[in-house]
Enzyme design. Structure first.
Site, short mmCIF file in Angstrom:
data_model
loop_
_atom_site.label_atom_id
_atom_site.label_comp_id
_atom_site.label_asym_id
_atom_site.label_seq_id
_atom_site.Cartn_x
_atom_site.Cartn_y
_atom_site.Cartn_z
N PHE A 17 8.73 -8.10 -22.60
CA PHE A 17 8.88 -7.36 -23.85
C PHE A 17 8.09 -6.06 -23.78
O PHE A 17 7.16 -5.92 -22.97
CB PHE A 17 8.34 -8.19 -25.03
CG PHE A 17 9.28 -9.23 -25.55
CD1 PHE A 17 10.07 -8.98 -26.67
CD2 PHE A 17 9.40 -10.46 -24.92
CE1 PHE A 17 10.94 -9.93 -27.15
CE2 PHE A 17 10.27 -11.43 -25.40
CZ PHE A 17 11.05 -11.16 -26.52
N ILE A 25 16.49 -3.75 -27.98
CA ILE A 25 16.99 -4.93 -28.66
C ILE A 25 17.02 -6.03 -27.61
O ILE A 25 17.56 -5.85 -26.52
CB ILE A 25 18.39 -4.69 -29.29
CG1 ILE A 25 18.88 -5.95 -30.00
CG2 ILE A 25 19.40 -4.17 -28.29
CD1 ILE A 25 20.17 -5.73 -30.80
N SER A 26 16.40 -7.16 -27.92
CA SER A 26 16.28 -8.23 -26.94
C SER A 26 17.64 -8.83 -26.60
O SER A 26 18.58 -8.76 -27.39
CB SER A 26 15.38 -9.35 -27.49
OG SER A 26 14.08 -8.90 -27.71
N GLN A 27 17.72 -9.44 -25.41
CA GLN A 27 18.96 -10.10 -25.05
C GLN A 27 19.18 -11.29 -25.98
O GLN A 27 18.23 -11.97 -26.39
CB GLN A 27 18.95 -10.53 -23.59
CG GLN A 27 17.98 -11.62 -23.22
CD GLN A 27 17.87 -11.75 -21.72
OE1 GLN A 27 17.10 -11.02 -21.06
NE2 GLN A 27 18.62 -12.67 -21.15
N ARG A 83 26.24 -8.78 -33.48
CA ARG A 83 25.25 -7.90 -32.84
C ARG A 83 25.72 -6.44 -32.79
O ARG A 83 24.91 -5.52 -32.68
CB ARG A 83 24.96 -8.42 -31.42
CG ARG A 83 23.74 -7.80 -30.74
CD ARG A 83 23.52 -8.45 -29.38
NE ARG A 83 22.31 -7.99 -28.70
CZ ARG A 83 22.28 -7.55 -27.45
NH1 ARG A 83 23.39 -7.50 -26.74
NH2 ARG A 83 21.14 -7.18 -26.89
#
Length: 219
Positions: free
Chosen positions: A207, A64-66, A38
């Site tokens: 989101f 950026i999503s977890q 990541r």
């Protein structure tokens, strides 16, 4: 070949442990998330938090999503190696990179040209040659490449977008967050059948909203 910093190695190990503890049990998904670092997808001030299970800001007002949500959404798609996948919302490119290790072909689109360019550069560095990244209005999907075996939407719509549903193959699956942007949203899995669409509610999420049109850096 230089040895990895012990602190980074430990953080990566904890990262993978956290994924398992959050319900990611698909070994193929876990292996892909172990392989795709990541770190390169996060730049600047927040780069030292790349291995924490939390969403982080990226360019163009996006996030950026977890990682645990990335893993759960990927797992929910029930991917097979022959699938052709559409991702709506390239963002950092992290999700597309993981998908690329699990399927035949990934098409990823974003309304911000800058994000597409930066993600494409990382894909090239990582030799991920089965990803096609395009600047486009994601709410309309990518009809010229339809139908898709799987569709993943990484921005919240009020309802599953009709154009995207129409681009699913019979038997195809779409995973999409649904709900108002200022309220708790629900992650939905939609399966297209001969008779229509089946809907499964997976979990609450949050989101950025799915926005029509191109970004200011593109228009």
């Amino acid at each position: 070949m230089t040895e990895e910093d012990p602190d980074i190695a430990e953080r990566k190990m904890q990262f993978l442990y956290a994924l398992r503890s959050k319900g990611i049990t698909d070994n193929r998904v876990l292996a892909a998330m172990e392989k795709i670092d990541r770190g390169p997808f996060i730049r600047g001030y927040f780069s030292d938090r790349a291995y924490e299970d939390m969403p982080l800001p990226i360019a163009c007002g996006q996030t950026i999503s977890q990682p645990s949500i990335v893993g759960l959404m990927t797992q929910a798609l029930k991917l097979s190696p022959r699938d052709k996948v559409l991702e709506v919302g390239t963002g950092s490119g992290y999700q597309a990179a993981i998908l690329s290790l699990l399927v035949r072909r990934v098409y990823t689109i974003d309304r911000h040209r800058r994000l597409v360019q930066e993600a494409s550069a990382i894909f090239q560095t990582l030799d991920l040659n089965n990803i096609t990244a395009l600047t486009a209005d994601g709410s309309f999907g990518l009809p010229e490449q339809a139908p898709f075996d799987r569709i993943l939407v990484t921005a919240a719509a009020e309802d599953p977008p009709g154009p995207l549903l129409a681009q699913l193959k019979i038997g195809g699956i779409m995973v999409v967050p649904v709900g108002q942007s200022d309220n708790v949203q629900r992650l939905i899995r939609v399966t297209r059948t001969d008779a229509g669409f089946d809907y499964d509610e997976l979990r609450p999420v949050r989101f950025v909203p799915l926005v029509e049109g191109l970004g200011r850096d593109t228009a």
